[in-house]
Design an enzyme around this catalytic site. Structure first.
Site, PDB file in Angstrom:
ATOM      1  N   ASP A 144       0.339  -7.452   1.596  1.00  0.00           N
ATOM      2  CA  ASP A 144       0.548  -6.090   1.758  1.00  0.00           C
ATOM      3  C   ASP A 144       1.996  -6.179   1.782  1.00  0.00           C
ATOM      4  O   ASP A 144       2.684  -5.484   2.496  1.00  0.00           O
ATOM      5  CB  ASP A 144       0.137  -5.443   2.977  1.00  0.00           C
ATOM      6  N   SER A 189       4.669   2.423   7.893  1.00  0.00           N
ATOM      7  CA  SER A 189       4.205   1.334   7.208  1.00  0.00           C
ATOM      8  C   SER A 189       5.518   0.884   6.409  1.00  0.00           C
ATOM      9  O   SER A 189       6.240   1.869   5.550  1.00  0.00           O
ATOM     10  CB  SER A 189       3.071   1.839   6.067  1.00  0.00           C
ATOM     11  N   HIS A 221       0.799  -1.280   0.090  1.00  0.00           N
ATOM     12  CA  HIS A 221       0.006  -0.082  -0.006  1.00  0.00           C
ATOM     13  C   HIS A 221       0.843   1.253  -0.096  1.00  0.00           C
ATOM     14  O   HIS A 221       0.335   2.209  -0.140  1.00  0.00           O
ATOM     15  CB  HIS A 221      -0.840   0.090   1.128  1.00  0.00           C
TER      16      HIS A 221
END
Length: 400
Positions: free
Chosen positions: A153, A235, A123
């Site tokens: 992911d 992230s 993402h």
């Protein structure tokens, strides 16, 4: 005689009160006296100014020294990632293209090998037209996308040059991770590079909602939960143990309605998943997840009592996708619609009780077990159908 008379007069004066001046509690309060000194009271030590030390190691505990050493070594392999997303695809027909004049997104990553492969989240780079990597020393370089997998992911990008002395981070065996052990996150929260936060492993075997398909959505299984602070920009960065080994890739946080910042629950894709997915992304640009081809609902005692099921654990098959591994071997889906806790369920389908002799208690558990297999592997499912138990062998196919 004169002395006796003086004493009598003094006694009379002391016993008299004036009728026009009332007595008050304050006037009647006894005269305060200093508290008595107890035998156990010890004199206070004299105040001394702190003595400076020239040995910095003395100022830190062993635990602090461990964190300092970990940061000094591991942070050199952690990078900040800036992405530019081309917004032209979202413009109405005929609208002139818009060229971004700077980064439109930001995340973190870490060096996976000496060939310049960097691991981050899908993402973080999804839809990126340009990817820039910023190293710990401040140098920047453009990276190429090698492969990406939305179902885990995870993504891999590559740079053509590395700072001198930069070494990849080793992967830990995340199957040995224990709840309560120290967890260290390094990344770029809110764009602040090389930030370290510390917490513990709060939970294991979590499942996150994954991407959707036309026939339903998939889940990210075997996710690690931590209370180490993770915020936007973290992230793709590593979650480490105290040995500086990667136990997970920071990927998500739980937030209250309308929130976006860390509230004490963060999630990381396990190193076990990284070890399985990343090499395939480097080699093929994609990873094929094994697929059973069913929707399912967890059975517990309350659910079983509500609908009169013959067992109080396992997973109830709702829908079986056509031409899926489950459909090929004849697993049956539900035939009757019902509602439970405000959500629709299908009743009457097969109930999966075990997978390769491992008792099944929830859909999350079954998803986690299946994710550890490869496409083409066979699994033996123990099912309950029409009051009888039977075993069915299923060959797992690639998830569409």
């Amino acid at each position: 005689m004169r002395r006796i008379m003086s004493l009598l007069l003094l006694a009379v004066l002391m016993s008299c009160t004036r009728p026009d001046i009332p007595a008050s509690p304050i006037a009647q309060a006894p005269t305060p006296t200093a508290p008595p000194v107890r035998p156990t009271d010890a004199p206070l030590p004299p105040i001394q100014a702190p003595m400076p030390t020239t040995n910095t190691e003395v100022a830190f505990t062993e635990y602090e020294q461990q964190l300092i050493m970990l940061y000094q070594q591991a942070s050199q392999a952690v990078v900040s990632i800036d992405v530019v997303v081309d917004q032209s695809a979202n413009l109405p027909p005929g609208h002139p293209p818009i060229s971004p004049d700077g980064p439109t997104g930001q995340g973190s990553g870490f060096l996976f090998d000496t060939q310049g492969h960097i691991v981050t989240n899908h993402h973080v780079i999804d839809g990126a037209s340009q990817i820039q990597v910023r190293f710990a020393n401040g140098a920047t370089v453009v990276a190429d996308l090698i492969g990406s997998d939305p179902d885990s992911d995870l993504a891999v990008i590559k740079v053509t040059s590395l700072p001198e002395g930069m070494r990849p981070l080793p992967l830990a065996d995340s199957r040995l991770v224990q709840v309560g052990q120290t967890a260290v996150a390094i990344g770029s929260p809110f764009g602040q590079p090389n930030t370290l936060t510390v917490g513990v492993i709060s939970g294991l075997g979590r499942t996150l909602r994954g991407p959707s398909r036309s026939f339903g959505s998939f889940s990210l299984p075997n996710v690690i939960q931590t209370d180490a602070a993770i915020n936007p920009g973290n992230s793709g960065g590593p979650l480490l143990n105290l040995r500086g080994e990667v136990i997970g890739v920071n990927t998500a946080i739980s937030v209250s309605l309308g929130g976006s910042s860390f509230e004490g629950v963060g999630y990381a894709v396990s190193a076990q998943t990284v070890a399985r997915v990343v090499p395939a992304l480097i080699m093929y640009g994609r990873y094929d997840h094994p697929w059973l081809g069913i929707s399912m609902t967890t059975i517990d005692t309350l659910f079983a009592n509500r609908f009169g099921l013959p067992v109080n654990r396992g997973v109830l098959i709702g829908v079986v996708q056509a031409d899926s591994p489950a459909g090929v071997v004849g697993l049956r889906g539900g035939t009757r619609e019902a509602t439970y806790r405000g959500l629709p369920v299908l009743l009457g389908g097969d109930i999966i009780l075990a997978c390769d002799d491992v008792p099944i208690f929830s859909s999350d558990q079954l998803i986690g077990l299946l994710d550890q297999y490869q496409v083409g592997d066979q699994v033996v499912l123990t099912i309950q159908r029409d009051g009888e138990q039977m075993q069915v062998t299923v060959t797992l196919a690639a998830r569409p």
